[in-house]
Every structure is written in structure tokens, then in C-alpha cells.
Design a protein around this motif. Structure first.
Motif, mmCIF file in Angstrom:
data_model
loop_
_atom_site.group_PDB
_atom_site.id
_atom_site.type_symbol
_atom_site.label_atom_id
_atom_site.label_comp_id
_atom_site.label_asym_id
_atom_site.label_seq_id
_atom_site.Cartn_x
_atom_site.Cartn_y
_atom_site.Cartn_z
ATOM 1 N N ALA A 36 0.830 -1.204 0.000
ATOM 2 C CA ALA A 36 0.000 0.000 0.000
ATOM 3 C C ALA A 36 0.866 1.256 0.000
ATOM 4 O O ALA A 36 0.580 2.222 -0.718
ATOM 5 N N THR A 37 1.931 1.236 0.788
ATOM 6 C CA THR A 37 2.841 2.385 0.821
ATOM 7 C C THR A 37 3.496 2.584 -0.539
ATOM 8 O O THR A 37 3.616 3.713 -1.023
ATOM 9 N N GLY A 38 3.872 1.494 -1.189
ATOM 10 C CA GLY A 38 4.431 1.590 -2.531
ATOM 11 C C GLY A 38 3.429 2.139 -3.535
ATOM 12 O O GLY A 38 3.782 2.931 -4.405
ATOM 13 N N ALA A 39 2.169 1.750 -3.398
ATOM 14 C CA ALA A 39 1.132 2.233 -4.313
ATOM 15 C C ALA A 39 0.873 3.727 -4.119
ATOM 16 O O ALA A 39 0.461 4.410 -5.059
ATOM 17 N N LEU A 40 1.131 4.249 -2.924
ATOM 18 C CA LEU A 40 0.973 5.686 -2.706
ATOM 19 C C LEU A 40 1.995 6.499 -3.495
ATOM 20 O O LEU A 40 1.817 7.690 -3.706
ATOM 21 N N ASP A 41 3.054 5.864 -3.939
ATOM 22 C CA ASP A 41 4.079 6.534 -4.746
ATOM 23 C C ASP A 41 3.911 6.281 -6.237
ATOM 24 O O ASP A 41 4.768 6.671 -7.031
ATOM 25 N N ASP A 42 2.821 5.635 -6.625
ATOM 26 C CA ASP A 42 2.577 5.328 -8.037
ATOM 27 C C ASP A 42 2.378 6.618 -8.841
ATOM 28 O O ASP A 42 1.949 7.645 -8.307
ATOM 29 N N LYS A 43 2.675 6.567 -10.151
ATOM 30 C CA LYS A 43 2.480 7.728 -11.025
ATOM 31 C C LYS A 43 1.005 8.034 -11.238
ATOM 32 O O LYS A 43 0.635 9.175 -11.451
ATOM 33 N N ASP A 44 0.161 7.019 -11.197
ATOM 34 C CA ASP A 44 -1.262 7.179 -11.483
ATOM 35 C C ASP A 44 -2.013 7.625 -10.228
ATOM 36 O O ASP A 44 -1.961 6.965 -9.190
ATOM 37 N N ASP A 45 -2.722 8.745 -10.331
ATOM 38 C CA ASP A 45 -3.435 9.257 -9.160
ATOM 39 C C ASP A 45 -4.552 8.329 -8.705
ATOM 40 O O ASP A 45 -4.876 8.271 -7.519
ATOM 41 N N ASP A 46 -5.133 7.559 -9.621
ATOM 42 C CA ASP A 46 -6.176 6.614 -9.224
ATOM 43 C C ASP A 46 -5.605 5.478 -8.375
ATOM 44 O O ASP A 46 -6.248 5.007 -7.442
ATOM 45 N N VAL A 47 -4.398 5.034 -8.686
ATOM 46 C CA VAL A 47 -3.738 3.992 -7.888
ATOM 47 C C VAL A 47 -3.449 4.531 -6.493
ATOM 48 O O VAL A 47 -3.684 3.862 -5.489
ATOM 49 N N ARG A 48 -2.944 5.767 -6.428
ATOM 50 C CA ARG A 48 -2.669 6.379 -5.126
ATOM 51 C C ARG A 48 -3.943 6.506 -4.303
ATOM 52 O O ARG A 48 -3.963 6.202 -3.108
ATOM 53 N N GLY A 49 -5.022 6.935 -4.930
ATOM 54 C CA GLY A 49 -6.304 7.072 -4.226
ATOM 55 C C GLY A 49 -6.837 5.730 -3.752
ATOM 56 O O GLY A 49 -7.349 5.619 -2.630
ATOM 57 N N ALA A 50 -6.702 4.704 -4.579
ATOM 58 C CA ALA A 50 -7.176 3.367 -4.192
ATOM 59 C C ALA A 50 -6.362 2.818 -3.023
ATOM 60 O O ALA A 50 -6.915 2.176 -2.127
ATOM 61 N N ALA A 51 -5.074 3.084 -3.004
ATOM 62 C CA ALA A 51 -4.232 2.615 -1.900
ATOM 63 C C ALA A 51 -4.658 3.277 -0.595
ATOM 64 O O ALA A 51 -4.788 2.609 0.443
ATOM 65 N N ALA A 52 -4.894 4.577 -0.631
ATOM 66 C CA ALA A 52 -5.335 5.285 0.571
ATOM 67 C C ALA A 52 -6.709 4.789 1.008
ATOM 68 O O ALA A 52 -6.954 4.580 2.198
ATOM 69 N N GLU A 53 -7.593 4.590 0.056
ATOM 70 C CA GLU A 53 -8.950 4.103 0.360
ATOM 71 C C GLU A 53 -8.895 2.722 1.012
ATOM 72 O O GLU A 53 -9.650 2.427 1.940
ATOM 73 N N ALA A 54 -7.993 1.884 0.544
ATOM 74 C CA ALA A 54 -7.877 0.536 1.103
ATOM 75 C C ALA A 54 -7.391 0.559 2.547
ATOM 76 O O ALA A 54 -7.732 -0.327 3.335
ATOM 77 N N LEU A 55 -6.617 1.561 2.909
ATOM 78 C CA LEU A 55 -6.092 1.648 4.273
ATOM 79 C C LEU A 55 -7.066 2.304 5.255
ATOM 80 O O LEU A 55 -6.917 2.141 6.470
ATOM 81 N N LEU A 56 -8.046 3.025 4.758
ATOM 82 C CA LEU A 56 -8.970 3.747 5.653
ATOM 83 C C LEU A 56 -9.636 2.861 6.705
ATOM 84 O O LEU A 56 -9.649 3.221 7.883
ATOM 85 N N PRO A 57 -10.194 1.711 6.347
ATOM 86 C CA PRO A 57 -10.872 0.904 7.373
ATOM 87 C C PRO A 57 -9.939 0.384 8.463
ATOM 88 O O PRO A 57 -10.373 0.080 9.568
ATOM 89 N N ALA A 58 -8.664 0.304 8.173
ATOM 90 C CA ALA A 58 -7.697 -0.237 9.132
ATOM 91 C C ALA A 58 -6.865 0.861 9.789
ATOM 92 O O ALA A 58 -5.882 0.566 10.462
ATOM 93 N N ALA A 59 -7.250 2.102 9.616
ATOM 94 C CA ALA A 59 -6.420 3.224 10.073
ATOM 95 C C ALA A 59 -6.047 3.118 11.544
ATOM 96 O O ALA A 59 -4.907 3.410 11.914
ATOM 97 N N HIS A 60 -6.954 2.693 12.380
ATOM 98 C CA HIS A 60 -6.648 2.655 13.819
ATOM 99 C C HIS A 60 -5.621 1.579 14.185
ATOM 100 O O HIS A 60 -5.053 1.618 15.264
ATOM 101 N N HIS A 61 -5.352 0.640 13.299
ATOM 102 C CA HIS A 61 -4.321 -0.374 13.532
ATOM 103 C C HIS A 61 -2.937 0.075 13.026
ATOM 104 O O HIS A 61 -1.920 -0.481 13.440
#
Length: 115
Positions: A13-38
């Protein structure tokens, strides 16, 4: 289940946040949202914070500022900083402070789409 799976998923997920595509970066952040407190409990958490703040620092193109893919990134930052454990982690690596990185939020606050 999250504490067992997140250590393996966080580097991807951290690697995807550095992707060139903004949609990939957004999807990576979205995937981490439910687990943020962990996330603050994981060894890779400082790298995640540094990636998020580094990403905001690179979004200086007006077209990138208005991308809907930035919404999950901003939501993840907000959710993480609502957690007390996040405040003790240097945001952009050792020696950094919030005062160093908060200015990267200013372009989002003064954008014409903000009421």
C-alpha cells in the motif's frame, strides 16, 4: 485479523501511494482507511506517514489538486491524525515536525472549489 494481515499489506500500500497514477494512489489510501486505527502499531507506519506527506508535497499541479483521487488521501491523513499515537511519530521522517509538513495542505484549503 487486521493485525495479522496488515504487516504484509502495508509495504504494498505504501508503494502504491508513490505510483504515477493518481487513481492507484487514491485506491491505496482508500484501502487503508478501514484499518487506520491499527496502522500506528505497525513498524512500517513511519514510512507510510512520510509517503503521505511526501505525496502532498508533490501535488503542485492545479489539475492534480482537483483530482477526486486525492479525497481518500486527505481522509486517511485526517483519520490518522485523529489518533493520539500518530502525533508522536515524525511526519516526514526523523527530525521532522508537523510545522514542516502542514504547509503542503494549504493549496487544498485555498483551492477555488472550497466554499
Amino acid at each position: 485479523l487486521a493485525p495479522r494481515l496488515l504487516p504484509a499489506a502495508l509495504p504494498a500500500a505504501t508503494g502504491a501511494l508513490d505510483d504515477k497514477d493518481d487513481d492507484v494512489r487514491g485506491a491505496a489510501a482508500e484501502a487503508l482507511l478501514p484499518a487506520a486505527h491499527h496502522l500506528p502499531d505497525l513498524p512500517g507506519f513511519p514510512s507510510l506517514l512520510a509517503s503521505l506527506w511526501g505525496l502532498l508535497g508533490r501535488l503542485d499541479d492545479p489539475d492534480l489538486l482537483t483530482s477526486p483521487s486525492n479525497v481518500p488521501i486527505m481522509r486517511l491523513i485526517a483519520r490518522l491524525y485523529a489518533l493520539p499515537a500518530t502525533l508522536s511519530v515524525p511526519p516526514a521522517g526523523p527530525g521532522s515536525t508537523l510545522a514542516d509538513v502542514v504547509p503542503s495542505l494549504f493549496p487544498f484549503a485555498v483551492h477555488p472549489i472550497v466554499p
